[in-house]
Design a protein around this motif. Sequence first.
Motif, short mmCIF file in Angstrom:
data_model
loop_
_atom_site.label_atom_id
_atom_site.label_comp_id
_atom_site.label_asym_id
_atom_site.label_seq_id
_atom_site.Cartn_x
_atom_site.Cartn_y
_atom_site.Cartn_z
N ALA A 127 1.09 -1.53 0.07
CA ALA A 127 -0.43 0.02 -0.42
C ALA A 127 0.69 1.27 0.30
CB ALA A 127 -0.34 -0.72 1.52
N GLY A 128 1.78 0.98 0.29
CA GLY A 128 3.15 1.90 0.67
C GLY A 128 3.08 2.80 1.33
N MET A 129 2.98 2.35 1.93
CA MET A 129 3.28 3.02 4.03
C MET A 129 4.29 2.84 4.50
SD MET A 129 -0.54 3.22 4.53
CE MET A 129 -0.72 3.97 3.13
N GLU A 130 4.37 4.12 5.12
CA GLU A 130 5.96 3.92 5.44
C GLU A 130 5.89 3.09 6.95
OE1 GLU A 130 7.59 7.32 8.79
OE2 GLU A 130 6.59 7.93 6.85
N ASP A 131 7.26 2.81 6.83
CA ASP A 131 7.76 1.66 7.54
C ASP A 131 8.01 1.82 9.07
OD1 ASP A 131 8.77 -0.65 9.16
OD2 ASP A 131 10.01 -1.08 7.65
N ALA A 132 7.43 2.17 10.29
CA ALA A 132 7.66 2.64 11.15
C ALA A 132 7.96 1.81 12.14
CB ALA A 132 6.33 3.76 12.18
N GLY A 133 8.99 0.41 11.65
CA GLY A 133 9.59 0.46 13.01
C GLY A 133 9.32 -1.18 13.01
N HIS A 134 10.03 -2.27 12.09
CA HIS A 134 9.79 -4.01 12.07
C HIS A 134 11.14 -4.40 12.59
CE1 HIS A 134 10.37 -4.42 7.92
NE2 HIS A 134 10.28 -5.76 7.67
N THR A 135 10.54 -6.22 13.02
CA THR A 135 11.32 -6.83 13.22
C THR A 135 11.57 -8.18 12.58
OG1 THR A 135 11.78 -6.24 15.35
CG2 THR A 135 12.77 -7.76 14.64
N GLU A 136 13.07 -9.08 11.55
CA GLU A 136 12.63 -9.62 10.84
C GLU A 136 12.23 -11.02 12.42
OE1 GLU A 136 14.20 -7.53 9.96
OE2 GLU A 136 13.42 -7.05 7.73
N HIS A 137 12.74 -11.93 11.88
CA HIS A 137 12.83 -13.16 13.02
C HIS A 137 13.99 -13.62 12.57
CE1 HIS A 137 8.08 -14.30 11.74
NE2 HIS A 137 8.53 -14.83 12.53
N SER A 138 14.59 -14.33 13.63
CA SER A 138 16.15 -14.32 13.29
C SER A 138 16.34 -15.75 12.49
CB SER A 138 16.37 -15.16 14.66
OG SER A 138 15.95 -16.07 15.50
N TYR A 139 15.51 -16.66 12.09
CA TYR A 139 15.67 -17.50 11.00
C TYR A 139 15.01 -17.56 10.18
CZ TYR A 139 13.45 -21.37 13.58
OH TYR A 139 12.63 -22.11 14.21
N TYR A 140 14.92 -17.68 8.77
CA TYR A 140 13.93 -17.81 7.84
C TYR A 140 13.06 -19.45 7.96
CZ TYR A 140 11.77 -18.35 2.70
OH TYR A 140 11.30 -18.33 2.05
N ILE A 141 11.66 -18.50 7.72
CA ILE A 141 10.32 -19.36 7.64
C ILE A 141 10.18 -19.39 5.99
CG2 ILE A 141 7.56 -19.94 8.41
CD1 ILE A 141 8.93 -17.84 10.46
N SER A 142 9.87 -21.18 5.41
CA SER A 142 9.32 -20.90 4.42
C SER A 142 8.31 -20.91 3.59
CB SER A 142 9.89 -22.12 3.62
OG SER A 142 8.75 -23.09 4.62
N ARG A 143 7.09 -20.41 4.73
CA ARG A 143 5.62 -19.67 4.25
C ARG A 143 6.63 -17.63 3.78
NH1 ARG A 143 4.74 -22.09 9.46
NH2 ARG A 143 4.19 -20.49 10.71
N TYR A 144 7.17 -17.73 4.48
CA TYR A 144 6.89 -16.23 4.07
C TYR A 144 7.96 -15.24 2.88
CZ TYR A 144 5.35 -16.40 9.17
OH TYR A 144 4.35 -16.87 9.58
N PRO A 145 7.79 -14.34 2.93
CA PRO A 145 8.60 -14.18 1.73
C PRO A 145 10.02 -13.27 2.43
CG PRO A 145 7.09 -12.00 2.28
CD PRO A 145 6.75 -13.97 2.84
N ALA A 146 11.12 -13.68 1.93
CA ALA A 146 12.73 -13.21 2.34
C ALA A 146 12.52 -12.07 2.24
CB ALA A 146 13.79 -14.38 2.07
N ALA A 147 13.10 -11.50 3.24
CA ALA A 147 13.37 -10.42 3.65
C ALA A 147 12.66 -9.52 3.44
CB ALA A 147 14.71 -10.19 2.97
#
Length: 518
Positions: free
Chosen positions: A376-396
């Motif tokens: 939607a083009g919203m401004e990222d105001a803070g998020h944290t990725e998982h410590s290791y990759y989970i295959s059902r989510y888009p990487a990064a």
Amino acid sequence: MDTAKADVVLRSRYEARSTQPLDLTIADVREQIVPAAAGLEIDWDGTWARVGDQPANPFTRLASFFTTREVPVATAVDEAALDRTFTEIRVHDIPTVEGTIRFDGTRPVGVPPVQGRVLDGAGARDTLLNGWVTAQTLDLPVMPAPLTVRPEAVDETLRAVAQPAVSAPIRFTGRDGDAELTPAQTATVLTFVPDGSGGLAPVFDVPALTGLLAPQLAKSEVEPKDASFAVGGGSARVVPGIVGEKVNWPKTLEQLAALAVASGAGRSGQAVYEKVEPKLTTQAAEALRIVEPVGAFTTSGFSGPSGVNIRTVAQKVNGAVVKPGDTFSLNEYTGPRGAAEGYVESGIIDHGRPSTAVGGGISQFATTLYNAAYFAGMEDAGHTEHSYYISRYPAAREATVFDGAIDLQFRNNTENGIYIEALAGGSDITVRLWGTKTVNVESVTGERTKPTEPTTVTLPEGKDCIASSGAPGFTISDTRIIRDARSGQEISRHTRTVKYDPVPVVKCEKKDEDKEGE
């Protein structure tokens, strides 16, 4: 006598006086102080200045053999220490018990004032300074404590206010029935305080009164309801809000003092209603220009307890409105996500290893919401990725959350409102953001680089051990490109690089009983 010799005589008799206890009486109370500790010492130079020199007149000298002249002792005062002493002995002050009116059931009872007494500070100081050296006991003067309520005012208020107040019920007429305050209830909410002019003033406990009366007129009130949005079929429309009408109890109860002393029909008043606008009015909702989808994302692959938690949080967030310039915080919006709120124990990642906790699985909702806001083009105001990759989510391009610690936030950087639609099924969750579309968003994911191999962790078999086959770690980047929806012109380009740790190989082994015995 020679001055030097006389000084020796006086000092031998009185110099130790400052360290000897001195008895005090304050009305019927006995107290004791040590003058030196109270800041009192003899000022010998000042005392001899008061005595003066030998008179030159021989007749005066001769008369001195047959007469006595009294000279007060001069005192050196430590004012701070003396003030502390007076503060300490003021514990013996007896404050006035002010007159008032109390209720014995529904019977008002007048309580006459009892005047107290307090230390006369100025008089006590003079008495102490003038007598502490030679006296064995000093009587410190006291004076009557201030009396705020006149004795006759108690009887006057009893007859004019208290007795009429509980003589009959008091009613407030609403649009659908009456609210009645019984004499017994009046007795519990009515007290009397000094009015500053020697009399007593009635005081009604407004919060307690509201608690007694409001339920009786609740059915006559209309609760305000926020405007909302109906979405579907590619479009959104405003569902009008409802303007409420509520009893303004503070204003209604302004009549109570007059009603309480009235008789007959005069003991009934009208409830005062006022309009209460919803937090989001129809006009304000229309001004947000929420008309179409601006970003959406779907993830799937959950079941069981995780599904319970995802559906619970989706139901909570569904319908949230983010005004232009505001920041949406998932943790703040949902509040605690514990068992009391309907969440259950499910899988989480704890220090790089699979584990369980109440609220597990919420990260899948966070990832879905993050991607909806991303597109939607919203401004990222803070998020944290998982410590290791989970295959059902888009990487990064994913997010984790933890109740009260790790949050997901985005800012509505548009001139229009954003409406969040969250729909969870049996194994998938869709989050769709609605507003006015002004941009198109493209995601470009890079290649995986810098692979890292997992380590092996061996744990005792049991609930706390969840076996895992492990997976390598890697580094990857995602670039978000935002273009103007009409012209196609690029507005911004931002790259985020994420390093995923390797998923450890977790082995759950039985305990070696023999070694354990050793």
